[in-house]
Design an enzyme around this catalytic site. Sequence first.
Site, PDB file in Angstrom:
ATOM      1  N   LYS A 291      -7.588  99.681 -84.278  1.00 18.31           N
ATOM      2  CA  LYS A 291      -7.537 100.621 -83.163  1.00 18.31           C
ATOM      3  C   LYS A 291      -8.755 101.546 -83.187  1.00 18.31           C
ATOM      4  O   LYS A 291      -9.335 101.849 -82.142  1.00 18.31           O
ATOM      5  CB  LYS A 291      -6.251 101.448 -83.224  1.00 18.31           C
ATOM      6  CG  LYS A 291      -6.188 102.529 -82.147  1.00 18.31           C
ATOM      7  CD  LYS A 291      -4.886 103.302 -82.179  1.00 18.31           C
ATOM      8  CE  LYS A 291      -4.889 104.390 -81.102  1.00 18.31           C
ATOM      9  NZ  LYS A 291      -3.603 105.127 -81.024  1.00 18.31           N
TER      10      LYS A 291
ATOM     11  N   HIS B  55      -4.220  56.675 -69.933  1.00 17.63           N
ATOM     12  CA  HIS B  55      -3.727  57.818 -69.158  1.00 17.63           C
ATOM     13  C   HIS B  55      -2.300  58.194 -69.549  1.00 17.63           C
ATOM     14  O   HIS B  55      -1.432  58.390 -68.703  1.00 17.63           O
ATOM     15  CB  HIS B  55      -3.809  57.527 -67.664  1.00 17.63           C
ATOM     16  CG  HIS B  55      -5.216  57.299 -67.182  1.00 17.63           C
ATOM     17  ND1 HIS B  55      -6.247  58.197 -67.413  1.00 17.63           N
ATOM     18  CD2 HIS B  55      -5.787  56.265 -66.506  1.00 17.63           C
ATOM     19  CE1 HIS B  55      -7.361  57.743 -66.897  1.00 17.63           C
ATOM     20  NE2 HIS B  55      -7.117  56.564 -66.345  1.00 17.63           N
TER      21      HIS B  55
END
Length: 533
Positions: free
Chosen positions: A147, A285
């Site tokens: 922070k 595919h």
Amino acid sequence: MKTPTAAAPDQIAIKRALLSVSDKSGLVELGQALAGWGVELISTGGTAKALREAGLAVKDVSDITGFPEMMDGRVKTLHPMVHGGLLSVRDDPEHAAAMRDHGIGAIDLVVVNLYPFAQTVARGADRDEIIENIDIGGPSMVRSAAKNHAYVTIATDPADYAEIIASGGNTSFDMRKRFAAKAFAATAAYDATISSWFAHADQQQLFPDALSMPVRKAEVLRYGENPHQQAALYLPVGPGVRGIAQAKQVQGKELSYNNYNDADAALELVSEFRDGPPTVVIVKHANPCGVATGETLIEAYEAALACDSVSAFGGIIAVNRPLDGKTAEAISEIFTEVVAAPDADEDAKAIFARKKNLRLLLTGDLPDPARPGLSIKSIAGGVLFQSRDNGRLDPIDLKVVTRREPNAQELKDCLFAWTVAKHVKSNAIVYAKGNSTAGIGAGQMNRLESARIAAWKAKDAADKAGWSEPRTIGSAVASDAFFPFADGLLAAVDAGATAVIQPGGSIRDAEVIAAADEAGLAMMFTGMRHFRH
């Protein structure tokens, strides 16, 4: 709420560092660099011991806080003397006054990695030990330092120590921002791992109220399903996971999004046969276009290829046995994108080495097709989760619904076709004969068309191979869901099928059964559906 009163300084000199790590990789080298810059080192427990054994001067956290470590080490860094030094906004007069009044010293660098929670779970520790390996102080320090990255550098990954050393003891704002982002990601993944364990392992909740999935980026891919899309591969946090994403790539160019997707489909299907005879799966595919078993891999490959040699061009191949040179030679005769195998001998590797673009993936043990887990699909505005389709069919549960029962070969072909159909996009129709697919119809909007396409593919394969008849003659046919009308079944009859396996459950089951009886077919109901969309 206080924020810096001016723009964050670019360069921050490291004068005081706090180090507390469970993974001590690179720790001594970093400590030596810090000491060489005159940095005051503060540490805890085993980390302090490792630094002292390397001849470095270290202050214990208890010397800073004025409190000893207590409660079996549960309480040691949770103190204002630590977090005040991490969270203070250095150019704020009130913060500066508070630090001065309470004798709080600024901490410029925090080096923390967390208790090995995932590793503790993976080695089968009991619940009490798992709970003890939930880090509290570590994440608190990480979050405080991250922070306040305007002034504090946070390092949570030993791989980043080299950059700190290269900085010469002065870290840039850009570096602190990057490390802060990485630190928050690390604590998020850590908390997600703990949350997941509590939900799934400890509480046996499949769908908890909040679902966190700890994953880490493995690589950014060249592009997504199409070139205008972006893509990346993420891996689950923690040991013990295996699949196509963990395979070792021996050769070939980078895998694409489609390569991973198709190779996963091939591996999942071939894993259904991991305890069976040599098996080859060819996928295009994400749909299988040829599957076969045989006495040898080469025999299985030739049978799988014959099912649809056109679609196999540019396809993905997966095998359930270590790859041998003879099979590799046959595979190399056509263009193949990826080959996945548990292992490969030196002959196979040498043959594939001549194909620079072919990717060879060695998977090790094949994944368990019956394993639990969740599958995920993103939709607009949400995410769908479901348990993965690990349904298993026990032949004893099959229900013969026609007057004629299947003979031994028909039963075997039905089970083979059913196994493959589970991995074919719906609506799925699979013809099989003699341990090989004969024709596959995938992804059609109605089951009749899938049955017709599969039969047409079988006829085309026979024409190309010079066979006297397609392999659908005398075959078994599997349907991933029930036949809603008799027309799909009659298309299979026209193709030459003699046995049918399907879930059953249609309101027109009686009509379909009657059509099967009239044609002399043997038909079995599974009571289980395998939609795959």
